[in-house]
Design a protein around this motif. Structure first.
Motif, PDB file in Angstrom:
ATOM      1  N   LEU A  64       0.661  -1.292   0.086  1.00 37.86           N
ATOM      2  CA  LEU A  64       0.005   0.055  -0.033  1.00 37.86           C
ATOM      3  C   LEU A  64       0.896   1.241   0.098  1.00 37.86           C
ATOM      4  O   LEU A  64       0.563   2.374  -0.542  1.00 37.86           O
ATOM      5  N   LEU A  65       1.986   1.064   0.745  1.00 36.10           N
ATOM      6  CA  LEU A  65       2.715   2.359   1.009  1.00 36.10           C
ATOM      7  C   LEU A  65       3.376   2.731  -0.342  1.00 36.10           C
ATOM      8  O   LEU A  65       3.551   3.790  -0.682  1.00 36.10           O
ATOM      9  N   THR A  66       3.798   1.729  -0.985  1.00 37.74           N
ATOM     10  CA  THR A  66       4.529   1.985  -2.266  1.00 37.74           C
ATOM     11  C   THR A  66       3.704   1.822  -3.551  1.00 37.74           C
ATOM     12  O   THR A  66       4.471   1.917  -4.597  1.00 37.74           O
ATOM     13  N   ASN A  67       2.495   1.898  -2.961  1.00 36.23           N
ATOM     14  CA  ASN A  67       1.289   2.097  -4.268  1.00 36.23           C
ATOM     15  C   ASN A  67       1.304   0.904  -5.321  1.00 36.23           C
ATOM     16  O   ASN A  67       0.916   0.948  -6.141  1.00 36.23           O
ATOM     17  N   LYS A  68       1.741  -0.151  -4.998  1.00 35.73           N
ATOM     18  CA  LYS A  68       1.672  -1.424  -5.475  1.00 35.73           C
ATOM     19  C   LYS A  68       0.283  -1.822  -5.526  1.00 35.73           C
ATOM     20  O   LYS A  68      -0.229  -2.437  -6.483  1.00 35.73           O
ATOM     21  N   ILE A  69      -0.499  -1.570  -4.468  1.00 36.77           N
ATOM     22  CA  ILE A  69      -1.973  -1.884  -4.497  1.00 36.77           C
ATOM     23  C   ILE A  69      -2.463  -0.398  -4.502  1.00 36.77           C
ATOM     24  O   ILE A  69      -2.154   0.406  -3.676  1.00 36.77           O
ATOM     25  N   GLU A  70      -3.290  -0.131  -5.615  1.00 39.06           N
ATOM     26  CA  GLU A  70      -3.833   1.060  -5.746  1.00 39.06           C
ATOM     27  C   GLU A  70      -5.055   1.222  -4.941  1.00 39.06           C
ATOM     28  O   GLU A  70      -5.947   0.200  -4.929  1.00 39.06           O
ATOM     29  N   ASN A  71      -4.855   2.092  -4.065  1.00 38.18           N
ATOM     30  CA  ASN A  71      -5.972   2.445  -3.129  1.00 38.18           C
ATOM     31  C   ASN A  71      -6.139   4.013  -2.897  1.00 38.18           C
ATOM     32  O   ASN A  71      -5.390   4.509  -2.214  1.00 38.18           O
ATOM     33  N   PRO A  72      -7.299   4.684  -3.268  1.00 37.20           N
ATOM     34  CA  PRO A  72      -7.577   5.947  -3.252  1.00 37.20           C
ATOM     35  C   PRO A  72      -7.503   6.573  -1.879  1.00 37.20           C
ATOM     36  O   PRO A  72      -7.047   7.567  -1.546  1.00 37.20           O
ATOM     37  N   PHE A  73      -8.051   5.692  -0.893  1.00 35.95           N
ATOM     38  CA  PHE A  73      -8.112   6.238   0.367  1.00 35.95           C
ATOM     39  C   PHE A  73      -6.774   6.663   1.095  1.00 35.95           C
ATOM     40  O   PHE A  73      -6.456   7.479   1.649  1.00 35.95           O
ATOM     41  N   PHE A  74      -6.022   5.200   0.951  1.00 39.82           N
ATOM     42  CA  PHE A  74      -4.803   5.431   1.696  1.00 39.82           C
ATOM     43  C   PHE A  74      -3.852   6.225   0.759  1.00 39.82           C
ATOM     44  O   PHE A  74      -2.970   6.940   1.325  1.00 39.82           O
ATOM     45  N   ARG A  75      -4.085   6.520  -0.638  1.00 45.38           N
ATOM     46  CA  ARG A  75      -3.277   7.513  -1.245  1.00 45.38           C
ATOM     47  C   ARG A  75      -3.536   9.076  -0.634  1.00 45.38           C
ATOM     48  O   ARG A  75      -2.591   9.824  -0.501  1.00 45.38           O
ATOM     49  N   ASP A  76      -4.591   9.300  -0.413  1.00 48.52           N
ATOM     50  CA  ASP A  76      -5.241  10.618   0.275  1.00 48.52           C
ATOM     51  C   ASP A  76      -4.571  10.673   1.962  1.00 48.52           C
ATOM     52  O   ASP A  76      -4.514  11.758   2.355  1.00 48.52           O
ATOM     53  N   HIS A  77      -4.644   9.451   2.533  1.00 47.45           N
ATOM     54  CA  HIS A  77      -4.312   9.898   3.947  1.00 47.45           C
ATOM     55  C   HIS A  77      -2.795   8.928   4.121  1.00 47.45           C
ATOM     56  O   HIS A  77      -2.754   8.039   4.928  1.00 47.45           O
ATOM     57  N   TYR A  78      -1.865   9.394   3.353  1.00 51.83           N
ATOM     58  CA  TYR A  78      -0.640   8.845   3.465  1.00 51.83           C
ATOM     59  C   TYR A  78       0.074   8.574   4.855  1.00 51.83           C
ATOM     60  O   TYR A  78       0.585   7.887   5.476  1.00 51.83           O
ATOM     61  N   THR A  79       0.094   9.673   5.715  1.00 50.56           N
ATOM     62  CA  THR A  79       0.414  10.053   6.959  1.00 50.56           C
ATOM     63  C   THR A  79      -0.079   8.837   7.690  1.00 50.56           C
ATOM     64  O   THR A  79       0.677   8.128   8.561  1.00 50.56           O
ATOM     65  N   PHE A  80      -1.200   8.783   7.648  1.00 46.20           N
ATOM     66  CA  PHE A  80      -1.920   7.751   8.290  1.00 46.20           C
ATOM     67  C   PHE A  80      -1.412   6.343   8.389  1.00 46.20           C
ATOM     68  O   PHE A  80      -1.200   5.598   9.223  1.00 46.20           O
ATOM     69  N   LEU A  81      -1.468   6.111   6.942  1.00 46.63           N
ATOM     70  CA  LEU A  81      -0.955   4.836   6.463  1.00 46.63           C
ATOM     71  C   LEU A  81       0.581   4.673   7.005  1.00 46.63           C
ATOM     72  O   LEU A  81       0.863   3.383   7.498  1.00 46.63           O
ATOM     73  N   LEU A  82       1.483   5.348   6.719  1.00 46.13           N
ATOM     74  CA  LEU A  82       2.723   5.435   7.333  1.00 46.13           C
ATOM     75  C   LEU A  82       2.936   5.106   8.698  1.00 46.13           C
ATOM     76  O   LEU A  82       3.605   4.176   9.073  1.00 46.13           O
ATOM     77  N   LEU A  83       1.969   5.703   9.428  1.00 46.80           N
ATOM     78  CA  LEU A  83       1.990   5.553  11.012  1.00 46.80           C
ATOM     79  C   LEU A  83       1.224   4.348  11.641  1.00 46.80           C
ATOM     80  O   LEU A  83       1.298   3.986  12.578  1.00 46.80           O
ATOM     81  N   SER A  84       0.435   3.632  10.647  1.00 50.53           N
ATOM     82  CA  SER A  84      -0.598   2.769  11.077  1.00 50.53           C
ATOM     83  C   SER A  84       0.076   1.533  12.044  1.00 50.53           C
ATOM     84  O   SER A  84      -0.762   1.410  13.082  1.00 50.53           O
TER      85      SER A  84
END
Lengths: 97, 261
Positions: free
Chosen positions: A21-41
């Motif tokens: 998800l982080l490297t955008n290998k899986i495309e997901n609009p939600f996590f693209r918009d909330h990148y910091t959240f994903l990073l810290l999850s």
């Protein structure tokens, strides 16, 4: 399979999804918009788990039964036992009187 | 034809009504490892005799004293004279050799088909043995373990710190090992004799980590385990200790079981 391997397997699988998800290998609009959240999850998940565990432990400490009755009953039985044993001819050690 | 059949059924019914204990004669061997328990031993034996006699189950008490310098063995000999050699069996050892080997040593001399292990320091009350036996019978469990953490179970004489460590260590163990048993470090248990023998042979830990390994290995070998809530009254005579070395011992045991089971 040992518990260690189970944990490594589980952590590896979740880690792989997270990295994808982080490297955008899986495309997901939600996590693209909330990148910091994903990073810290991972930190958030571990933190929440720790907090929940801490609360659970405190709750269980608070609700841990105090067996006062059992202790009182035992004290009575000890007196009874000593008397009965003496009458049966048991010699207690001096220090025990 | 039908008359004979119903007569047979009638006989069977009569038999089952008149002999509710048609199950094979079970005998319970209680293993009591001791080290410097001269004050507690007479009391625990008295309590055991009282409660086992009233329960009606055949039993024997095997005292395994590890060369206590305080005269525990002499007290045990006196008790044997009072209660008889059938009930009180003495199997002393020269020196302190550890809990695991004490059980192996005791089981060798056990004549019962069930073995009960407990502490001799009065923290485990013999009144729970009856409940453990009933629990075992209810589902033919291989192991029944006393639990301080469930239902009416509990402790006496523990302060906040002790409870916190106990609960914390227990939760950590539950998360890491998922044993499906609530009390892993307890040492008040009933085993089928052959199950205890097979478990003691595959457990290598010392101290109370040994109890944890026993129950984890029991789970690993797919033995069935029942639980009975018990009240744990911390040492009346003598000192109970929970220091840094006990915690280190626990963590090492946990890591060992985490990596090997």
């Amino acid at each position: 399979m040992t518990k260690l391997l189970e944990w490594l397997g589980g952590a590896g699988a979740l880690g792989a999804i997270w990295l994808a998800l982080l490297t955008n290998k899986i495309e997901n609009p939600f996590f693209r918009d909330h990148y910091t959240f994903l990073l810290l999850s991972p930190i958030i998940v571990v933190g929440l788990f720790g907090l929940a565990s801490l609360l659970l432990v405190l709750y269980r400490v608070y609700t841990f039964n105090d067996c006062n009755d059992a202790a009182a009953e035992l004290q009575k039985e000890i007196v009874e036992a000593k008397q009965d044993l003496k009458s049966l001819g048991f010699k207690f050690k001096d220090s025990f009187k | 034809m039908t008359a004979t059949l119903s007569f047979r059924l009638y006989l069977l019914l009569l038999l089952s009504l008149t002999c509710p204990t048609m199950a094979p004669n079970n005998k319970y061997s209680i293993l009591l490892p001791t080290y410097n328990e001269v004050e507690n031993l007479p009391i625990i034996i008295w309590l055991l005799v009282k409660h086992m006699n009233s329960s009606g189950h055949p039993y024997e008490i095997i005292i395994i004293d590890d060369g206590s310098p305080d005269g525990t063995l002499e007290a045990a000999e006196q008790l044997q004279r009072i209660y008889g050699k059938e009930k009180i069996v003495l199997r002393p050892r020269e020196k302190k050799l550890g809990l695991g080997t004490a059980y192996i040593h005791g089981v060798k001399h056990a004549t019962g088909n069930f073995v009960i292990i407990m502490d001799a320091d009065l923290s485990h009350h013999p009144k729970f043995i009856k409940e453990m036996i009933e629990k075992q019978k209810s589902n033919d469990y291989d192991v029944v373990t006393g639990t301080r953490y469930v239902g009416t179970g509990g402790v006496y004489g523990w302060d906040f710190r002790r409870k916190l460590i106990s609960r914390g260590a227990n939760l950590l163990t539950q998360i890491l090992l998922r044993p499906a048993v609530s009390d892993l470090t307890g040492s008040f248990r009933l085993y089928k004799k052959d199950v205890l023998e097979s478990l003691t042979n595959s457990c290598i830990s010392k101290g109370y980590v040994f109890q944890m390994e026993m129950i984890i290995r029991a789970r690993q070998k797919n033995y069935t385990i029942g639980e009975v809530p018990i009240s744990f009254v911390d040492r009346v005579y003598g000192e109970s200790k929970l220091g840094g070395s006990e915690i280190v011992q626990f963590v090492r045991g946990l890591v060992y079981l985490f990596a090997t089971t």
